[in-house]
Design an enzyme around this catalytic site. Structure first.
Site, short mmCIF file in Angstrom:
data_model
loop_
_atom_site.label_atom_id
_atom_site.label_comp_id
_atom_site.label_asym_id
_atom_site.label_seq_id
_atom_site.Cartn_x
_atom_site.Cartn_y
_atom_site.Cartn_z
N ASP A 125 61.19 35.11 72.46
CA ASP A 125 60.44 35.72 73.55
C ASP A 125 59.50 34.69 74.19
OD1 ASP A 125 59.73 38.26 74.89
OD2 ASP A 125 57.75 37.92 74.01
N GLU B 238 64.21 32.81 75.85
CA GLU B 238 63.80 33.37 77.14
C GLU B 238 62.89 32.31 77.76
OE1 GLU B 238 61.48 37.15 79.15
OE2 GLU B 238 60.64 36.15 77.44
#
Ligand code: NOJ
Ligand code: CA
Length: 494
Positions: free
Chosen positions: A188, A244
């Site tokens: 993330d 990401e």
């Protein structure tokens, strides 16, 4: 370079609360994922990525983690993870989890017991803004009388990556899951992690707002990714890091692969995610990415996720023919495709009435997170988010050979059969306006017509292996491929 399963494979993103519910409480869970492994194997995916499964107060639905080495009781137990990993292996499917290292929940015991793991200031020190809400990225902790940094919601305090002990903790967390057989992580906000040590103001670009070059995107992030890569590569088979890495500037984005191919294995290509589904825009983005990627680096293509919503709505306005074109593109570009649960049905955004909205972001991301329609009546009992439209569902589509789920399955199978589709070089071919054609390797040509009238693509010869319309497969093409509006095809040379 050694071939690794994820370079050839197809990934599939599962939003666990919305995928499948094994105990009838309306919340999808790990047992539900296990129950559906047969479906995933039938579809042909090689790896699944699960959004966070850890204990969380769910302010940001799992992205506010309160324990990195446990499982949220609503989703299951550690034993369920072990069972999922071993059952998935029987179906030749690997399991990737989501690592959330930029911030924890403010309910993580660290926030009270290890304040040195967070970023503090006696007053608001700079102009950094929080991504959720429209306030400063700093909130007062009344207990300490000091401000803490949160690039996202106030309940998601940023961790202090300048602290070596925190780094050790995360290495322990990575090992904890790798030792259990988890095949890798989606990381993330891989572009954030560490903040500027001097807390300098982010520059303001007139008309565009803040450019997050001090609150995020710091060069020291790369050092952390390198450490994790060497940790992941120390396992056999080596574990995959899918980031990401949210940058829309190609030159910045490619840096996350590392100068010596020693950072991320895969990074989501958000430039494509945010392009319109328009032949000109898409092919330009792909050409830019191809030109900038360092030797051996492999992009990850996606059109939907739990943040941006569903490709069938975003790119295709609900049109199923166009959604098949999008699937054809994602699965045949040079890189690893990552489908989002429901893409294979051309699933559109769900309707979530205002009183049922649960997301903390504005606009709400809930329409892209509604439950998977397994049957015509949904297959859910009072699900946590509403499931209203079940017209595109697994049961009906599995029973119908001309459906989108069969199209996706056949496309994945063709990709498995033809090495060119997986690893062949990418060469763009001349195509009329509104169309896009490219060759993979020596023998495979992929052509898409995204416009409203028929187009002819010159210089294509061979036999049609697959069409989005499913009507001309096996037909011989001599020098020119004719494509109906909103249609695509794969032609394989003889
Ligand atoms: C990116 C995640 O995909 C998104 O869902 C989340 O809200 C933010 N990171 C913060 O963790
Ligand atoms: Ca459940």
């Amino acid at each position: 370079m050694t071939k690794r399963w994820w370079r050839d494979g197809v990934l599939y993103q599962i939003y666990p609360r919305s995928f499948a519910d094994s105990n009838g409480d309306g919340i999808g869970d790990l047992g539900g994922v296990i129950d559906r492994l047969e479906y995933l194997e039938w579809l042909g995916v090689d790896g699944i990525w699960l959004n966070p499964i850890h204990p969380s107060p769910n302010v940001d639905w799992g992205y506010d983690v309160s324990d990195y080495t446990a499982v949220h009781p609503e989703l299951g137990t550690l034993e369920d993870v072990d069972r999922l990993v071993s059952e998935a292996e029987r179906h030749e499917i690997r399991v990737l989890l989501d690592l959330v290292p930029n911030h924890s929940s403010d309910r993580h015991p660290w926030f009270r017991e290890r304040p040195e793991f967070y970023v503090w200031s006696d007053k608001i020190p700079n102009n950094w803004r929080s991504i959720f809400g429209d306030g400063p990225a700093w909130s007062l902790d009344p207990e300490r009388g000091r401000y803490y940094l949160h690039n996202f919601a106030p309940e998601q305090p940023d961790l202090d990556w300048w602290n070596p002990e925190l780094r050790n903790e995360f290495e322990r967390i990575l090992r904890f899951w790798f030792d259990r057989g988890v095949a890798g992580f989606r990381i993330d906000v891989a572009h954030a992690l560490i903040h500027d040590r001097d807390l300098r103001d982010d520059p303001i670009i007139p008309g565009l707002g803040l450019r997050r070059v001090y609150s995020m995107h710091r060069p020291e992030t790369h050092e952390i990714l390198r450490t994790w890569r060497s940790l992941a590569d120390g396992y056999d088979p080596s574990r995959v890091l899918l980031g990401e890495a949210y940058s829309l500037e190609v030159d910045d984005w490619v840096r996350y692969y590392g100068e010596n191919a020693d950072e991320l294995d895969l990074a989501f290509a958000f430039m494509l995610v945010h392009a319109d589904f328009d032949a000109e825009q898409m092919r330009t983005v792909v050409a830019e990415i191809q030109a900038a990627l360092p030797e051996g680096a492999w992009p990850c293509w996606t059109g939907s996720n739990h943040d941006v919503g569903r490709l069938a709505t975003r790119w295709c306005g609900g049109d199923e023919s166009l959604a098949r074109c999008a699937l054809l593109m994602l699965l045949t570009l040079p890189g690893t495709p990552c489908l989002y649960y429901g893409d294979e049905l051309a699933l559109t955004a769900g309707h979530v009435p205002p009183e049922r909205v649960l997301d903390c972001a504005t606009p709400s991301r809930d329409p892209g997170r509604t439950p998977m329609p397994w049957t015509r009546d949904g297959g859910w009992d009072r699900p946590w988010l509403p499931l209203e439209d079940t017209s595109r569902n697994v049961e009906d589509q599995r029973a119908e050979a001309s459906s989108t789920v069969h199209f996706t399955r056949d496309l994945i199978a063709l990709r498995r059969r033809l090495a060119d589709l997986r690893s062949g070089t990418y060469t763009e071919l001349a195509a009329p306006e509104g169309a896009w054609a490219w060759r993979r390797g020596e023998n495979a040509v992929i052509a898409l017509n995204l416009r409203e009238n028929r187009v002819e693509i010159e210089g294509v010869a061979g036999s049609i292996a697959l069409t989005t319309t499913r009507d001309r497969e096996g037909e011989q093409v001599v020098d020119r491929l004719s494509l109906a509006p909103r249609a695509g095809a794969i032609v394989v040379g003889d």
